[in-house]
Design a protein around this motif. Structure first.
Motif, PDB file in Angstrom:
ATOM      1  N   GLY A 145      14.054   4.467 -17.906  1.00  0.00           N
ATOM      2  CA  GLY A 145      15.109   5.281 -18.061  1.00  0.00           C
ATOM      3  C   GLY A 145      15.702   5.240 -16.535  1.00  0.00           C
ATOM      4  N   ILE A 146      15.255   4.234 -15.731  1.00  0.00           N
ATOM      5  CA  ILE A 146      15.732   4.179 -14.271  1.00  0.00           C
ATOM      6  C   ILE A 146      16.928   3.212 -14.124  1.00  0.00           C
ATOM      7  CG2 ILE A 146      15.182   3.642 -11.837  1.00  0.00           C
ATOM      8  CD1 ILE A 146      12.456   4.289 -12.640  1.00  0.00           C
ATOM      9  N   THR A 147      17.963   3.559 -13.332  1.00  0.00           N
ATOM     10  CA  THR A 147      18.992   2.568 -13.071  1.00  0.00           C
ATOM     11  C   THR A 147      19.738   2.744 -11.752  1.00  0.00           C
ATOM     12  OG1 THR A 147      20.003   3.549 -15.393  1.00  0.00           O
ATOM     13  CG2 THR A 147      21.546   2.219 -13.832  1.00  0.00           C
ATOM     14  N   ILE A 148      19.896   1.789 -11.075  1.00  0.00           N
ATOM     15  CA  ILE A 148      20.639   1.685  -9.792  1.00  0.00           C
ATOM     16  C   ILE A 148      21.990   1.520  -9.925  1.00  0.00           C
ATOM     17  CG2 ILE A 148      20.835   0.048  -7.758  1.00  0.00           C
ATOM     18  CD1 ILE A 148      17.983  -1.066  -8.210  1.00  0.00           C
ATOM     19  N   VAL A 149      22.632   2.422  -9.140  1.00  0.00           N
ATOM     20  CA  VAL A 149      24.174   2.843  -9.397  1.00  0.00           C
ATOM     21  C   VAL A 149      24.734   2.409  -8.194  1.00  0.00           C
ATOM     22  CG1 VAL A 149      25.813   4.517  -9.997  1.00  0.00           C
ATOM     23  CG2 VAL A 149      23.622   4.521 -11.082  1.00  0.00           C
ATOM     24  N   ASP A 150      25.871   1.293  -8.299  1.00  0.00           N
ATOM     25  CA  ASP A 150      26.262   1.012  -7.044  1.00  0.00           C
ATOM     26  C   ASP A 150      27.786   1.651  -6.791  1.00  0.00           C
ATOM     27  OD1 ASP A 150      24.410  -1.109  -6.278  1.00  0.00           O
ATOM     28  OD2 ASP A 150      25.204  -2.233  -8.007  1.00  0.00           O
ATOM     29  N   HIS A 151      28.382   2.279  -7.975  1.00  0.00           N
ATOM     30  CA  HIS A 151      29.495   2.718  -7.682  1.00  0.00           C
ATOM     31  C   HIS A 151      29.660   3.916  -8.766  1.00  0.00           C
ATOM     32  CE1 HIS A 151      33.976   3.270  -8.454  1.00  0.00           C
ATOM     33  NE2 HIS A 151      33.981   2.482  -7.397  1.00  0.00           N
ATOM     34  N   SER A 152      30.670   4.945  -8.079  1.00  0.00           N
ATOM     35  CA  SER A 152      30.594   6.286  -8.934  1.00  0.00           C
ATOM     36  C   SER A 152      31.025   6.174 -10.458  1.00  0.00           C
ATOM     37  CB  SER A 152      31.572   7.196  -8.207  1.00  0.00           C
ATOM     38  OG  SER A 152      32.907   6.425  -8.268  1.00  0.00           O
ATOM     39  N   SER A 153      31.747   4.793 -10.877  1.00  0.00           N
ATOM     40  CA  SER A 153      32.168   4.855 -12.322  1.00  0.00           C
ATOM     41  C   SER A 153      30.838   4.679 -13.225  1.00  0.00           C
ATOM     42  CB  SER A 153      33.072   3.717 -12.443  1.00  0.00           C
ATOM     43  OG  SER A 153      32.430   2.424 -11.744  1.00  0.00           O
ATOM     44  N   MET A 154      29.680   4.423 -12.638  1.00  0.00           N
ATOM     45  CA  MET A 154      28.281   3.811 -13.310  1.00  0.00           C
ATOM     46  C   MET A 154      27.592   5.032 -13.541  1.00  0.00           C
ATOM     47  SD  MET A 154      27.643   0.418 -11.316  1.00  0.00           S
ATOM     48  CE  MET A 154      25.914   0.229 -12.071  1.00  0.00           C
ATOM     49  N   ASP A 157      27.073   7.179 -17.080  1.00  0.00           N
ATOM     50  CA  ASP A 157      26.245   6.474 -17.994  1.00  0.00           C
ATOM     51  C   ASP A 157      24.901   6.424 -17.514  1.00  0.00           C
ATOM     52  OD1 ASP A 157      28.273   5.922 -19.412  1.00  0.00           O
ATOM     53  OD2 ASP A 157      28.577   3.710 -18.793  1.00  0.00           O
ATOM     54  N   ALA A 158      24.543   6.264 -16.190  1.00  0.00           N
ATOM     55  CA  ALA A 158      22.888   6.120 -15.815  1.00  0.00           C
ATOM     56  C   ALA A 158      22.369   7.454 -15.956  1.00  0.00           C
ATOM     57  CB  ALA A 158      22.955   5.795 -14.245  1.00  0.00           C
ATOM     58  N   ILE A 159      23.348   8.638 -15.629  1.00  0.00           N
ATOM     59  CA  ILE A 159      22.518   9.992 -16.085  1.00  0.00           C
ATOM     60  C   ILE A 159      22.097  10.153 -17.542  1.00  0.00           C
ATOM     61  CG2 ILE A 159      23.281  12.455 -15.835  1.00  0.00           C
ATOM     62  CD1 ILE A 159      24.905  11.926 -13.324  1.00  0.00           C
ATOM     63  N   ASN A 160      23.164   9.887 -18.132  1.00  0.00           N
ATOM     64  CA  ASN A 160      22.934   9.992 -19.836  1.00  0.00           C
ATOM     65  C   ASN A 160      21.635   9.112 -20.089  1.00  0.00           C
ATOM     66  OD1 ASN A 160      25.316  11.874 -20.178  1.00  0.00           O
ATOM     67  ND2 ASN A 160      26.612  10.195 -20.675  1.00  0.00           N
ATOM     68  N   PHE A 161      21.445   7.910 -19.680  1.00  0.00           N
ATOM     69  CA  PHE A 161      20.429   7.069 -20.046  1.00  0.00           C
ATOM     70  C   PHE A 161      19.070   7.815 -19.540  1.00  0.00           C
ATOM     71  CE2 PHE A 161      17.923   3.005 -18.575  1.00  0.00           C
ATOM     72  CZ  PHE A 161      17.519   3.139 -19.869  1.00  0.00           C
ATOM     73  N   ALA A 162      19.047   8.378 -18.306  1.00  0.00           N
ATOM     74  CA  ALA A 162      18.010   8.956 -17.690  1.00  0.00           C
ATOM     75  C   ALA A 162      17.738  10.372 -18.504  1.00  0.00           C
ATOM     76  CB  ALA A 162      18.156   9.367 -16.440  1.00  0.00           C
ATOM     77  N   LYS A 163      18.589  11.172 -18.823  1.00  0.00           N
ATOM     78  CA  LYS A 163      18.083  12.291 -19.748  1.00  0.00           C
ATOM     79  C   LYS A 163      17.945  11.974 -21.296  1.00  0.00           C
ATOM     80  CE  LYS A 163      21.809  15.202 -19.610  1.00  0.00           C
ATOM     81  NZ  LYS A 163      23.008  15.756 -19.506  1.00  0.00           N
ATOM     82  N   ALA A 164      18.417  10.857 -21.447  1.00  0.00           N
ATOM     83  CA  ALA A 164      17.931  10.359 -23.053  1.00  0.00           C
ATOM     84  C   ALA A 164      16.265  10.149 -23.043  1.00  0.00           C
ATOM     85  CB  ALA A 164      18.739   9.256 -23.616  1.00  0.00           C
ATOM     86  N   VAL A 165      15.854   9.415 -22.013  1.00  0.00           N
ATOM     87  CA  VAL A 165      14.489   8.913 -21.939  1.00  0.00           C
ATOM     88  C   VAL A 165      13.477  10.187 -21.529  1.00  0.00           C
ATOM     89  CG1 VAL A 165      12.929   7.573 -20.568  1.00  0.00           C
ATOM     90  CG2 VAL A 165      14.971   6.443 -21.357  1.00  0.00           C
ATOM     91  N   SER A 166      14.304  10.952 -20.690  1.00  0.00           N
ATOM     92  CA  SER A 166      13.192  12.273 -20.082  1.00  0.00           C
ATOM     93  C   SER A 166      12.904  13.127 -21.171  1.00  0.00           C
ATOM     94  CB  SER A 166      14.124  13.121 -19.077  1.00  0.00           C
ATOM     95  OG  SER A 166      13.419  14.432 -18.931  1.00  0.00           O
ATOM     96  N   PRO A 167      11.587  13.206 -21.363  1.00  0.00           N
ATOM     97  CA  PRO A 167      11.003  14.519 -22.400  1.00  0.00           C
ATOM     98  C   PRO A 167      11.779  15.768 -22.352  1.00  0.00           C
ATOM     99  CG  PRO A 167       9.412  13.219 -21.633  1.00  0.00           C
ATOM    100  CD  PRO A 167      10.404  12.805 -20.812  1.00  0.00           C
ATOM    101  N   THR A 168      12.207  16.194 -21.213  1.00  0.00           N
ATOM    102  CA  THR A 168      12.811  17.385 -20.884  1.00  0.00           C
ATOM    103  C   THR A 168      14.319  17.342 -20.665  1.00  0.00           C
ATOM    104  OG1 THR A 168      12.391  17.262 -18.459  1.00  0.00           O
ATOM    105  CG2 THR A 168      10.661  18.563 -20.121  1.00  0.00           C
ATOM    106  N   GLY A 169      14.739  16.201 -20.595  1.00  0.00           N
ATOM    107  CA  GLY A 169      16.329  15.821 -20.533  1.00  0.00           C
ATOM    108  C   GLY A 169      16.802  16.199 -19.064  1.00  0.00           C
ATOM    109  N   ARG A 170      16.002  15.964 -17.861  1.00  0.00           N
ATOM    110  CA  ARG A 170      16.004  16.096 -16.652  1.00  0.00           C
ATOM    111  C   ARG A 170      16.164  14.969 -15.845  1.00  0.00           C
ATOM    112  NH1 ARG A 170      12.056  20.980 -15.003  1.00  0.00           N
ATOM    113  NH2 ARG A 170      10.675  19.536 -16.521  1.00  0.00           N
ATOM    114  N   TYR A 171      16.845  14.919 -14.875  1.00  0.00           N
ATOM    115  CA  TYR A 171      16.867  13.710 -13.910  1.00  0.00           C
ATOM    116  C   TYR A 171      17.129  14.139 -12.676  1.00  0.00           C
ATOM    117  CZ  TYR A 171      22.027  14.830 -13.824  1.00  0.00           C
ATOM    118  OH  TYR A 171      23.079  15.462 -13.418  1.00  0.00           O
ATOM    119  N   ILE A 172      16.912  13.211 -11.639  1.00  0.00           N
ATOM    120  CA  ILE A 172      17.368  13.149 -10.400  1.00  0.00           C
ATOM    121  C   ILE A 172      18.443  12.005  -9.911  1.00  0.00           C
ATOM    122  CG2 ILE A 172      15.027  14.516  -9.647  1.00  0.00           C
ATOM    123  CD1 ILE A 172      14.330  11.733  -8.276  1.00  0.00           C
TER     124      ILE A 172
END
Length: 381
Positions: A145-154, A157-172
């Motif tokens: 569920g981890i993504t390196i993001v180089d630009h705000s346009s990405m 999608d990275a947040i949604n990916f992390a939330k989908a993998v998290s059992p509690t839907g939380r991310y940093i």
């Protein structure tokens, strides 16, 4: 009658833990939801139960009258032990401490309180100058569920990916620190470091799943002291119990940046890397606090060995037929995880096996390490 111990994990990485408890004269039971796991198939006493179901696990512990419970090599196993124990069993931290250590946002907040070096945590809207950043689930493992993001346009999608993998839907969202990854495996006694090891860690395929590592026989003393002081300040602040504190950190420009911490035994047979190279009884010292015993961190035997641990995996989904090595190597230990004909998923979801490669000296270790990182030592077919 021997006392009864429940090992909460049936994964292959917990096999050394099982063997050590058994060799100490206890009756060992294991619990896990997958009957195809290594310990599920071989342990004399196996309970088929998903240990993330805490109510069911509590029922099992109460019904069978276990004297001790021991976490295995997953974050979930430790957290389930915490929730079942409710501070009744030795060596198991409180729920508050478990969450502070294992939930990334709480761990970052603790570091800020203590003035320790952590990646910057972003809680407001980012400017373009803040990138690159890294987005992580607060409660996932193995680089999922981890993504390196180089630009705000990405970012979305990275947040949604992390939330989908998290059992509690939380991310940093935090600063991306580009440096060398290490782990610091320390045994604390009375909230002071009693014995510790530094391991260099790298990823030859998936940048967020460690598959190659070696013990650092030499590490700058000032940096090691910084690490020890950081661990001890956390231990004192939280009132941590005696036992293992395993921390990942990144070294960049001569500065230590703490990334993750856990109190469970690290996976992929990390313990065996330490034991094979140094002779230090890593597994026994991991389990002793859970059995109500004091740590026994006597000086290790004077073993002069050089070992590289490597988990064989693939960048693509494959049907596994075998491994072809491109040059002769000395395998100190090989633990297969697949058989011919198995489908192996891409890293970090699939692995072929774990190897421990014996090297003649430090130079040979570095050369083997380089070839593994370049994917030049073997091919899977």
């Amino acid at each position: 009658m021997p006392k009864k111990v429940l090992l909460v994990d049936t994964n292959f990485s917990s096999r050394p833990i099982y063997d050590a408890i058994l060799n100490m004269g206890y009756e060992v039971h294991v619990v896990g939801g997958n009957p195809d796991d290594a310990l599920a198939k071989t342990a004399e006493h196996y309970w088929e139960l998903d240990y993330s179901n805490v109510d069911k696990l509590k029922e099992l512990v109460g019904r069978e009258g276990f004297d001790f419970i021991v976490p295995g090599c997953t974050d979930r196993s430790y957290t389930s032990c915490v929730m079942v124990s409710e501070e009744r069993f030795p060596g198991i931290e409180s729920l508050d401490n478990d969450q502070t250590i294992n939930l990334k946002h709480k761990y970052r907040a603790l570091g800020k309180t203590l003035g320790l070096e952590f990646p910057r945590l972003y809680t407001a809207e980012l400017d373009e100058s803040d990138f690159p950043v890294i987005v992580k689930p607060v409660d996932s493992f193995s680089g999922k569920g981890i993504t390196i993001v180089d630009h705000s346009s990405m970012l979305d999608d990275a947040i949604n990916f992390a939330k989908a993998v998290s059992p509690t839907g939380r991310y940093i969202v935090e600063e991306y620190v580009d440096g060398q990854l290490y782990s610091h495996s320390a045994f604390i006694k009375n909230r002071s470091v009693n014995a510790d090891f530094i391991v260099k860690e790298d990823s030859s395929i998936n940048p967020f799943a460690v598959d190659t590592s070696s013990l650092c026989s030499q590490f700058e003393s000032s940096l090691l002291q910084t690490l020890r002081s950081s661990i001890e300040s956390i231990a004192k602040k939280l009132g941590l119990l005696d036992g293992l504190v395993h921390t990942q950190f990144i070294l960049k420009d001569g500065c230590v940046c703490l990334i993750e911490m856990t109190r469970r035994c690290p996976g992929d047979l990390y313990s065996q890397l330490i034991e094979l190279q140094t002779g230090f009884p890593y597994v026994e010292n991991y389990i002793r606090p859970f059995l109500g015993l004091a740590l026994d961190t006597a000086p290790s035997t004077d073993i002069q060995r050089y070992i590289v641990r490597h988990t064989l995996s693939s960048n693509d989904e494959i049907i596994y037929n075998g491994v072809r090595f491109l040059q002769p190597i000395t395998l100190s230990r090989w633990v297969p995880l697949r058989v011919t004909g198995d489908v192996v998923l891409p890293s970090p979801y699939g692995r072929v096996g774990v190897s421990f490669i014996d090297c003649h000296n430090e130079a040979a270790t570095q050369e083997i390490y380089r070839q593994l990182m370049g994917r030049a030592l073997y091919v899977l077919y």
